[in-house]
Design a protein around this motif. Sequence first.
Motif, PDB file in Angstrom:
ATOM      1  N   SER A  51      -3.715  -9.835   1.015  1.00  0.00           N
ATOM      2  CA  SER A  51      -5.249 -10.095   0.991  1.00  0.00           C
ATOM      3  C   SER A  51      -5.993  -8.895   0.836  1.00  0.00           C
ATOM      4  CB  SER A  51      -5.739 -10.798   2.208  1.00  0.00           C
ATOM      5  OG  SER A  51      -5.484  -9.985   3.436  1.00  0.00           O
ATOM      6  N   MET A  52      -5.488  -7.626   1.027  1.00  0.00           N
ATOM      7  CA  MET A  52      -6.278  -6.366   0.883  1.00  0.00           C
ATOM      8  C   MET A  52      -6.496  -6.070  -0.496  1.00  0.00           C
ATOM      9  SD  MET A  52      -4.566  -3.863   3.943  1.00  0.00           S
ATOM     10  CE  MET A  52      -2.938  -4.112   3.321  1.00  0.00           C
ATOM     11  N   ALA A  53      -5.448  -6.861  -1.559  1.00  0.00           N
ATOM     12  CA  ALA A  53      -5.581  -6.266  -2.803  1.00  0.00           C
ATOM     13  C   ALA A  53      -7.203  -6.887  -3.379  1.00  0.00           C
ATOM     14  CB  ALA A  53      -4.687  -7.092  -3.587  1.00  0.00           C
ATOM     15  N   MET A  54      -7.826  -7.586  -2.821  1.00  0.00           N
ATOM     16  CA  MET A  54      -8.992  -7.988  -3.385  1.00  0.00           C
ATOM     17  C   MET A  54     -10.101  -6.839  -3.184  1.00  0.00           C
ATOM     18  SD  MET A  54      -9.113 -12.058  -2.595  1.00  0.00           S
ATOM     19  CE  MET A  54      -8.674 -11.985  -0.764  1.00  0.00           C
ATOM     20  N   MET A  55      -9.825  -6.154  -2.041  1.00  0.00           N
ATOM     21  CA  MET A  55     -10.738  -5.259  -1.854  1.00  0.00           C
ATOM     22  C   MET A  55     -10.395  -3.662  -1.918  1.00  0.00           C
ATOM     23  SD  MET A  55     -11.899  -7.173   1.810  1.00  0.00           S
ATOM     24  CE  MET A  55     -10.098  -7.169   2.340  1.00  0.00           C
ATOM     25  N   ASN A  56      -8.973  -3.592  -2.394  1.00  0.00           N
ATOM     26  CA  ASN A  56      -8.592  -2.296  -2.367  1.00  0.00           C
ATOM     27  C   ASN A  56      -7.850  -2.082  -3.821  1.00  0.00           C
ATOM     28  OD1 ASN A  56      -6.942   0.217  -2.000  1.00  0.00           O
ATOM     29  ND2 ASN A  56      -7.712   0.310   0.109  1.00  0.00           N
ATOM     30  N   ASP A  57      -8.290  -1.326  -4.668  1.00  0.00           N
ATOM     31  CA  ASP A  57      -7.383  -1.126  -5.700  1.00  0.00           C
ATOM     32  C   ASP A  57      -6.263  -0.382  -5.867  1.00  0.00           C
ATOM     33  OD1 ASP A  57      -9.834  -2.051  -7.122  1.00  0.00           O
ATOM     34  OD2 ASP A  57     -10.604  -0.178  -7.979  1.00  0.00           O
ATOM     35  N   ALA A  58      -5.946   0.322  -4.935  1.00  0.00           N
ATOM     36  CA  ALA A  58      -4.867   0.911  -4.787  1.00  0.00           C
ATOM     37  C   ALA A  58      -3.791   0.073  -4.192  1.00  0.00           C
ATOM     38  CB  ALA A  58      -4.776   2.139  -3.675  1.00  0.00           C
ATOM     39  N   VAL A  59      -4.094  -0.899  -3.304  1.00  0.00           N
ATOM     40  CA  VAL A  59      -3.102  -2.013  -2.819  1.00  0.00           C
ATOM     41  C   VAL A  59      -2.800  -2.822  -4.197  1.00  0.00           C
ATOM     42  CG1 VAL A  59      -2.873  -3.910  -1.256  1.00  0.00           C
ATOM     43  CG2 VAL A  59      -3.720  -2.003  -0.436  1.00  0.00           C
TER      44      VAL A  59
ATOM     45  N   ASN B  44      -0.431   7.235  -1.642  1.00  0.00           N
ATOM     46  CA  ASN B  44      -0.765   8.230  -0.752  1.00  0.00           C
ATOM     47  C   ASN B  44      -2.131   7.718  -0.381  1.00  0.00           C
ATOM     48  OD1 ASN B  44       1.511   9.309  -1.354  1.00  0.00           O
ATOM     49  ND2 ASN B  44       0.598  10.973  -2.537  1.00  0.00           N
ATOM     50  N   ALA B  45      -3.069   7.065  -1.134  1.00  0.00           N
ATOM     51  CA  ALA B  45      -4.321   6.715  -0.981  1.00  0.00           C
ATOM     52  C   ALA B  45      -4.329   5.674   0.311  1.00  0.00           C
ATOM     53  CB  ALA B  45      -4.968   6.194  -1.954  1.00  0.00           C
ATOM     54  N   VAL B  46      -3.399   4.735   0.246  1.00  0.00           N
ATOM     55  CA  VAL B  46      -3.402   3.531   1.100  1.00  0.00           C
ATOM     56  C   VAL B  46      -2.831   4.170   2.485  1.00  0.00           C
ATOM     57  CG1 VAL B  46      -2.243   1.367   1.885  1.00  0.00           C
ATOM     58  CG2 VAL B  46      -3.025   1.740  -0.412  1.00  0.00           C
ATOM     59  N   SER B  47      -2.015   4.952   2.526  1.00  0.00           N
ATOM     60  CA  SER B  47      -1.373   5.510   3.639  1.00  0.00           C
ATOM     61  C   SER B  47      -2.374   6.579   4.386  1.00  0.00           C
ATOM     62  CB  SER B  47       0.163   6.279   3.399  1.00  0.00           C
ATOM     63  OG  SER B  47       0.774   6.765   4.757  1.00  0.00           O
ATOM     64  N   THR B  48      -3.077   7.266   3.802  1.00  0.00           N
ATOM     65  CA  THR B  48      -4.204   8.287   4.231  1.00  0.00           C
ATOM     66  C   THR B  48      -5.252   7.264   4.764  1.00  0.00           C
ATOM     67  OG1 THR B  48      -3.611   9.710   2.580  1.00  0.00           O
ATOM     68  CG2 THR B  48      -5.843  10.049   3.827  1.00  0.00           C
ATOM     69  N   MET B  49      -5.518   6.240   4.237  1.00  0.00           N
ATOM     70  CA  MET B  49      -6.464   5.318   4.784  1.00  0.00           C
ATOM     71  C   MET B  49      -6.085   4.788   6.264  1.00  0.00           C
ATOM     72  SD  MET B  49      -8.093   1.896   3.259  1.00  0.00           S
ATOM     73  CE  MET B  49      -6.496   1.078   3.376  1.00  0.00           C
ATOM     74  N   MET B  50      -4.840   4.397   6.327  1.00  0.00           N
ATOM     75  CA  MET B  50      -4.288   3.510   7.404  1.00  0.00           C
ATOM     76  C   MET B  50      -4.030   4.645   8.520  1.00  0.00           C
ATOM     77  SD  MET B  50      -1.996   0.259   5.806  1.00  0.00           S
ATOM     78  CE  MET B  50      -0.777   1.528   4.979  1.00  0.00           C
ATOM     79  N   SER B  51      -3.366   5.686   8.102  1.00  0.00           N
ATOM     80  CA  SER B  51      -2.883   6.416   9.240  1.00  0.00           C
ATOM     81  C   SER B  51      -3.092   8.109   8.974  1.00  0.00           C
ATOM     82  CB  SER B  51      -1.076   6.514   9.072  1.00  0.00           C
ATOM     83  OG  SER B  51      -0.862   7.222   7.949  1.00  0.00           O
ATOM     84  N   GLY B  52      -3.773   8.051   8.372  1.00  0.00           N
ATOM     85  CA  GLY B  52      -4.221   9.674   7.847  1.00  0.00           C
ATOM     86  C   GLY B  52      -3.342  10.624   7.461  1.00  0.00           C
ATOM     87  N   ARG B  53      -2.021  10.097   7.180  1.00  0.00           N
ATOM     88  CA  ARG B  53      -0.887  11.037   6.657  1.00  0.00           C
ATOM     89  C   ARG B  53      -0.395  10.436   5.303  1.00  0.00           C
ATOM     90  NH1 ARG B  53       3.032  11.152  11.957  1.00  0.00           N
ATOM     91  NH2 ARG B  53       3.615  12.909  11.060  1.00  0.00           N
TER      92      ARG B  53
END
Length: 697
Positions: A398-406, A526-535
């Motif tokens: 469902s995140m794909a609708m709001m996040n281009d990286a997903v 990298n963009a998704v992981s940084t958004m979720m965990s900061g790493r």
Amino acid sequence: MNKSAVTLALLSAFSPALNAALDTNKENKNTTEIITVVGSPITFIERESITPITNNQADFSDQLDTLPGVAISRNGPVTALIQYRGLFGERIGVSIDGVDINGAGPNAMDSPLSHVMPEIGMTATLYRGIVPVNAGVQTLGGKLDIKTMASTLFAMDEGVYAHINGSFISPGNGQQYQGNGLYRTDDSFISGAFIHQQRENQESGSGDDIPNSHYQRNGAKIRAGYQIDRHQFDVSYQTLNTNESGTPALAMDINFIDAAWYRLSYQFDHTDEKYISINLFGNSNQHIMDNFSQRMLMMPTMARQNETDAIAQGIDLTYVQPWQSGELQLGFNFQHNRNNSVITNPNSAMFFINNFTNVERDTASVFAQWEHSTTQYQTTLGVRYSQIDMDAGLVGSSMAMMNDAVASLANNFNGAKRGKTYHMVDLAANSIFYFSKQIDIVVGASQKNRAPTYYERFTWLPLGITGGMADGFNYIGDLNLHHETARKLEFGIDYHNDDWTMSPRLFYQDIQDYIAGAPSTNVAANAVSTMMSGRTPFQWANTDAVIKGADITITGQLSEDITVQSVATIQHGNRDDIDDALFRIAPEQLTTHVQWHSTFYDAPISLQLTSEINGSQNHVSELQSEKPTAGYGLIHLSALWQLTPKLQITAKVNNAFDKEYAAHTAGINRVMNTTLPVGERVPNAGREWQLSISYHL
């Protein structure tokens, strides 16, 4: 069977019944004595059986960690992973009664050891050093085979056998109840077993609660066998239900695991030396885990629940006959695995991640193995060819609708060629030379392979899925991974006289295309992981690795009533692509048992003192931010009192001096709002008292 196996009597809840079986078998050609086989087919070292009433871990893993080369990597009380000579997880083959368990959890919450349940005559066989090809498919890091031989049950005297026992552990209000029953006739048997285990949180040596170290489990098993003339049939079914249980080193805890497995076996003995056996088996697991029901959650939008399921079906066929003054084994194996995983948020009906969809893995394998023995030597040679086919269905979120990286990650995965076939050839050669009456020399070499796991290939969204490695990083998969190829050399000497046996081993293993994490260069991941965990996440990649080391077992008779056994292990593991250590490798360890047999009020009693010394581990993975750990020493005490022929009482004190410590192979805490900070290594238990009462009807 390869005589260089290290065989350990793991469970013998029916000791009188089992002794009867052993006495019967001693009159026959095929003995089933409780022995440890160390390097030589003619050197047998008797040792005390390790019974289920002595375990202080729900998954019985504590009954294995004193074997040479073995350590336990633990993420929770029922999530033990066997580490053997620096390798663990999927690289170690584990089968339960001939069933290769396909776990539902991609982080090994339902690890193979969690499926063990006591049964009469059950033994655990760990192949020491070079694993023969007949031991199974993908045994790159070793093989542990836990089972009860049908021949043991068929050899028992006719009649009814029954056993019940209760164990109590403090602190934590630990309780374990189990029962077994068996009815044996002239040509058949039927047996049943049940177990209940529960415990609140354990306490460390400092007196603090160990976060999320609670568990509750129930299980039942039924088995039946029938033999007529040269035909033998054997069928088993087991169900094991794990309820709320903690896994502090992982991002979620166990809500429940409903696991079942079955097996149907047939053997036809054409002669005493020529036979064919067929095993049909399967297992099914349903598993729900979450990050909110057993630990604090910062906000409702972060709630996650992962619903997973797995099935496996397979067949093993083995044909044995004499050939060229030896024994020839030919075999065929096939297994089909399927896994699914969907992540949701109970607080948001719209949220979902189709994590793994119809992931399939088909393994087909054939092998040939030849054993030849003379008065001067014994040699085992084997070759195995395996083909592994992997594929996966479409994914989404469902995140794909709001996040281009997903959206990019999902589209790229769905548009890629996901299917792949791996072709692998295993080779194994092992020889024992009888240098003298007291000295045997063991040499061996092997080439073993392992195909990537489904999560190493098909993790399309960066998540903390590592198969239980639990380093705290997010990972993504790689559809182009090659299979691992390990080449191993082994050298050992066995010395034995009337009172003492020593068995040292040296080993060296070079692993080509070793699969490990490397910093991701995938911009979207990298963009998704940084958004979720900061790493920044890691991506599974092919590297190279070398593992080398040594282990030794020493067993001796100090006097008529006192025996001693010591096991020492040391290993060193490095990646070759970069100058870095392999992650979570156990340090050197020396474990010594001293046992004294006597009588107390005219009843036999056995007292045991165990010394456990672990070295510090400073050779750690900088890439994975692994922290060094200090060494420590522990003392454990136990007493087994055979009050009457039917009543047995066992008392234990583990960590008698209440040492505060954390094993290097323990996981890293991820549970917030506890006395243990997030990111610190989960401590082991402090002083624990255990009382077990066992009664044979």
